[in-house]
Design a protein around this motif. Sequence first.
Motif, PDB file in Angstrom:
ATOM      1  N   ASP A 149       0.904  -1.198   0.072  1.00  0.00           N
ATOM      2  CA  ASP A 149      -0.063   0.227   0.058  1.00  0.00           C
ATOM      3  C   ASP A 149       0.689   1.211   0.071  1.00  0.00           C
ATOM      4  OD1 ASP A 149      -1.800   2.099   1.136  1.00  0.00           O
ATOM      5  OD2 ASP A 149      -3.160   0.749   0.886  1.00  0.00           O
ATOM      6  N   VAL A 150       0.432   2.383  -0.737  1.00  0.00           N
ATOM      7  CA  VAL A 150       1.126   3.472  -0.951  1.00  0.00           C
ATOM      8  C   VAL A 150       1.568   4.332   0.402  1.00  0.00           C
ATOM      9  CG1 VAL A 150      -0.578   5.017  -1.409  1.00  0.00           C
ATOM     10  CG2 VAL A 150       1.692   5.343  -2.186  1.00  0.00           C
ATOM     11  N   ARG A 151       0.371   4.195   1.261  1.00  0.00           N
ATOM     12  CA  ARG A 151       0.404   4.558   2.620  1.00  0.00           C
ATOM     13  C   ARG A 151       1.563   4.242   3.572  1.00  0.00           C
ATOM     14  NH1 ARG A 151      -5.744   3.843   4.247  1.00  0.00           N
ATOM     15  NH2 ARG A 151      -5.148   1.792   3.244  1.00  0.00           N
ATOM     16  N   SER A 159       9.375  10.207   7.655  1.00  0.00           N
ATOM     17  CA  SER A 159       8.662  10.310   8.837  1.00  0.00           C
ATOM     18  C   SER A 159       7.166  10.502   8.748  1.00  0.00           C
ATOM     19  CB  SER A 159       9.469  11.326   9.732  1.00  0.00           C
ATOM     20  OG  SER A 159       9.224  12.444   9.378  1.00  0.00           O
ATOM     21  N   VAL A 160       6.843  11.352   7.638  1.00  0.00           N
ATOM     22  CA  VAL A 160       5.451  11.528   7.427  1.00  0.00           C
ATOM     23  C   VAL A 160       5.167  11.617   5.801  1.00  0.00           C
ATOM     24  CG1 VAL A 160       3.663  13.337   7.692  1.00  0.00           C
ATOM     25  CG2 VAL A 160       5.372  13.101   9.337  1.00  0.00           C
ATOM     26  N   ALA A 161       4.030  10.969   5.341  1.00  0.00           N
ATOM     27  CA  ALA A 161       3.583  10.691   3.912  1.00  0.00           C
ATOM     28  C   ALA A 161       2.293  11.155   3.875  1.00  0.00           C
ATOM     29  CB  ALA A 161       4.049   9.498   3.689  1.00  0.00           C
ATOM     30  N   TYR A 162       2.051  11.880   2.629  1.00  0.00           N
ATOM     31  CA  TYR A 162       0.469  12.237   2.568  1.00  0.00           C
ATOM     32  C   TYR A 162       0.174  11.434   1.136  1.00  0.00           C
ATOM     33  CZ  TYR A 162       1.391  16.299   5.333  1.00  0.00           C
ATOM     34  OH  TYR A 162       1.611  17.188   6.162  1.00  0.00           O
ATOM     35  N   MET A 175      -8.363  11.807   2.448  1.00  0.00           N
ATOM     36  CA  MET A 175      -6.995  11.576   1.925  1.00  0.00           C
ATOM     37  C   MET A 175      -6.366  10.712   3.313  1.00  0.00           C
ATOM     38  SD  MET A 175      -5.000  15.200   2.757  1.00  0.00           S
ATOM     39  CE  MET A 175      -3.365  14.153   2.931  1.00  0.00           C
ATOM     40  N   SER A 176      -5.136  10.250   3.216  1.00  0.00           N
ATOM     41  CA  SER A 176      -4.640   9.566   4.580  1.00  0.00           C
ATOM     42  C   SER A 176      -2.944  10.281   4.756  1.00  0.00           C
ATOM     43  CB  SER A 176      -4.419   8.103   3.924  1.00  0.00           C
ATOM     44  OG  SER A 176      -5.453   7.420   3.934  1.00  0.00           O
ATOM     45  N   ILE A 177      -3.128  10.281   6.009  1.00  0.00           N
ATOM     46  CA  ILE A 177      -1.498  10.951   6.631  1.00  0.00           C
ATOM     47  C   ILE A 177      -1.192   9.749   7.615  1.00  0.00           C
ATOM     48  CG2 ILE A 177      -0.551  12.874   7.906  1.00  0.00           C
ATOM     49  CD1 ILE A 177      -2.960  14.513   7.341  1.00  0.00           C
ATOM     50  N   VAL A 190      -1.577   5.194  10.453  1.00  0.00           N
ATOM     51  CA  VAL A 190      -2.281   5.804   9.255  1.00  0.00           C
ATOM     52  C   VAL A 190      -3.496   6.275   9.682  1.00  0.00           C
ATOM     53  CG1 VAL A 190      -3.121   5.216   6.905  1.00  0.00           C
ATOM     54  CG2 VAL A 190      -1.051   3.915   7.600  1.00  0.00           C
ATOM     55  N   ALA A 191      -3.887   7.550   9.347  1.00  0.00           N
ATOM     56  CA  ALA A 191      -4.982   8.313   9.687  1.00  0.00           C
ATOM     57  C   ALA A 191      -5.875   8.535   8.502  1.00  0.00           C
ATOM     58  CB  ALA A 191      -4.919   9.481  10.626  1.00  0.00           C
ATOM     59  N   ASP A 192      -7.315   8.267   8.239  1.00  0.00           N
ATOM     60  CA  ASP A 192      -8.012   8.799   7.182  1.00  0.00           C
ATOM     61  C   ASP A 192      -8.686   9.871   7.457  1.00  0.00           C
ATOM     62  OD1 ASP A 192      -7.028   6.571   5.829  1.00  0.00           O
ATOM     63  OD2 ASP A 192      -8.887   5.104   6.474  1.00  0.00           O
ATOM     64  N   ILE A 193      -8.510  11.012   6.674  1.00  0.00           N
ATOM     65  CA  ILE A 193      -9.084  12.360   6.803  1.00  0.00           C
ATOM     66  C   ILE A 193     -10.128  12.573   6.045  1.00  0.00           C
ATOM     67  CG2 ILE A 193      -8.481  14.759   7.165  1.00  0.00           C
ATOM     68  CD1 ILE A 193      -6.969  12.676   8.906  1.00  0.00           C
TER      69      ILE A 193
END
Length: 667
Positions: A149-151, A159-162, A175-177, A190-193
Amino acid sequence: MAGADLTGRYKGWMIRVKREDRSLRRGLFAKYVAALVGLVVFVLAVNGAIEIWINYHATRTTLTDSLGERAEAAAGRIEQSIAELERQISWVTRASAVKIEDHRNDYAQLLNQVPAVEQLMLLDGYGREKLRLSRTSVAVGSNADFSRDVRYTETRGKSVAYAPATFRNAARPAMSISVSHSGFNADITVADIDLHFLTEFLGDAQTGRSSFAYVIDPQGRVLARSSRGPETGKSLADLPQVAAALKKDNARTDFGTDAEGGSVLTAARAMPKLGWHVFFEQPAAHALVPIRDQLTRAALLIALGLVVAILAGSMLARRMLVPITALRRGADQLGEGDFGHRIEVKTGDELEELAGQFNRMAGQLQETYAGLETKVQERTRDLAQSMNELSLAHSTVQQQAEKLRDQTEQLKDWNKSLEDRVEKQLAEIERIRKLERFLAPQVAQLIASSDGHDSILDSHRREVTVVFCDLRGFTAFTESTEPEEAMNVLREYHAALGELTFKYEGTLDRYAGDGVMILFNAPIQFADHTRRAVQMAVEMRDAMDALTTRWRNRGHSLGFGVGIALGYATIGQIGFEHRLEYSAIGSVTNLASRLCDEAKANQIVVSRRVYGIVEPWVEGRPIDDLQLKGFNHPVLAAEILSWREGAEVAPPRTSAETAVVAAKEAS
């Protein structure tokens, strides 16, 4: 009688002047009025156009700057809100949370505090799901594989990816952070926003009464919009302003089109970290209302100026027509023969000066008319004398024309002779061009200048010396190097061999990559052709020794080998009309080629017959009998080691000697 005739002619001229003057008078009033009206309208139109252009640019700049400032502010607030979300998500990655229960409590607290977060997932260092928590469900230890998964993949390197935005339905972008925990092979949260909160930054208070705004992702899809903006989820990548922004074109774009195709004023600001763009736009029809109002005022002003100009032009034209009418009446009197009539015009300008000149002209006419009869007689005598002189001139012109015809015939003969000479020279040039493909330039020119040279290239049998040479290791070299470098090596190689071929007056048969075939004793015969061929090969080896050293310094391992054979072959042109080559066919060419194949680097291998001819001038040694492909019996061969010091060098034949041989062969 002559005076009466002249008076009649003068009266006729005055009648024509009178008619032309009446026609001019009928159009003069309209011309003056039209000129004044045109001038006034032109000045008003230019002034209005300049003022409208300046106001248009000022209005457009003010509006686009205002839109740009609002877009800048909205982009800043969106970036700030995303950064705040990232900070709040980073809080749940604290190192003190070790157990699944600790992460679950942290995730639950974050869901309660941040409405935009819809779901949280905890992935281990290998991309396996350890925990998933949303407001409606919870899953522990499902071990679902997210390693591709790209996330997950994007977060391993930083450290952080969008993650790119997605749409659960046409109107709910998300989107996911992803945030990496601390430590080696650490977990990832992984947080779904839900991106619906972006519309808060594009409300009517921010866009204004007549403007609208929207946010697009890197694919041009609408993530959020104001109340009058395009539909969420719709792709606007085809709009010119959106296409320019996605291409990262730094050129400013003030105009664009909306989703319905209408023209809009536009301003955009990018959010590089997210790859999004914020657009604030206003319909051009609403934005340019002040310009339309100004156009209306300019049209009314031009109409008013037109009326004033017509009235003023009419008054000025009428004042000018009074003295002109007086001048016209005076001309009528002169036309009737009244040379004593005078015109009275008191305007104090050029018209009064014109009237004075008219009166002086009438006085001069009156004085001139008195002696006009005498002058007419004198002019008649002069005319008769001129006619006699013209007759003599006509006779002279006829004589000159006859002489010119004779010169023209002579020039035609010269021209025909010149055409024949040019045709002969062009044929000579074509013959030289054909021969230069095979022979040295000086030999080709000498052969072409002799008679019967074409027979030299006809098929015939003759004893020839054939030289074959090529490069050792060239095939491996071409497979391991760039084509451009291979071409450079071939150019240097061919240049070195070609210069020596022309020096010893050999005939270049063909180039075939690194292989070169050279004939001696055809089409020009040499008594010492075998000696020339061997001496040329020795010089070629010396020249190639320096050249291969230079190649070796460039990293190329190449060697040079030569094979020489003597025998009879059929010589002549082969090919077809548009592509002819001069070549030799026979076993001697095959033997030279096979001997070349047997030659090692920097080695010259010749047939035993060639060695027997040049043995007095060379250092050499016999070679064991060679089993060559295409030959049933072993072939006796020898190696040429060097040209003996002090041995007589075969001088190139002089131009005179070459011309004599060419003439003999042609005959």
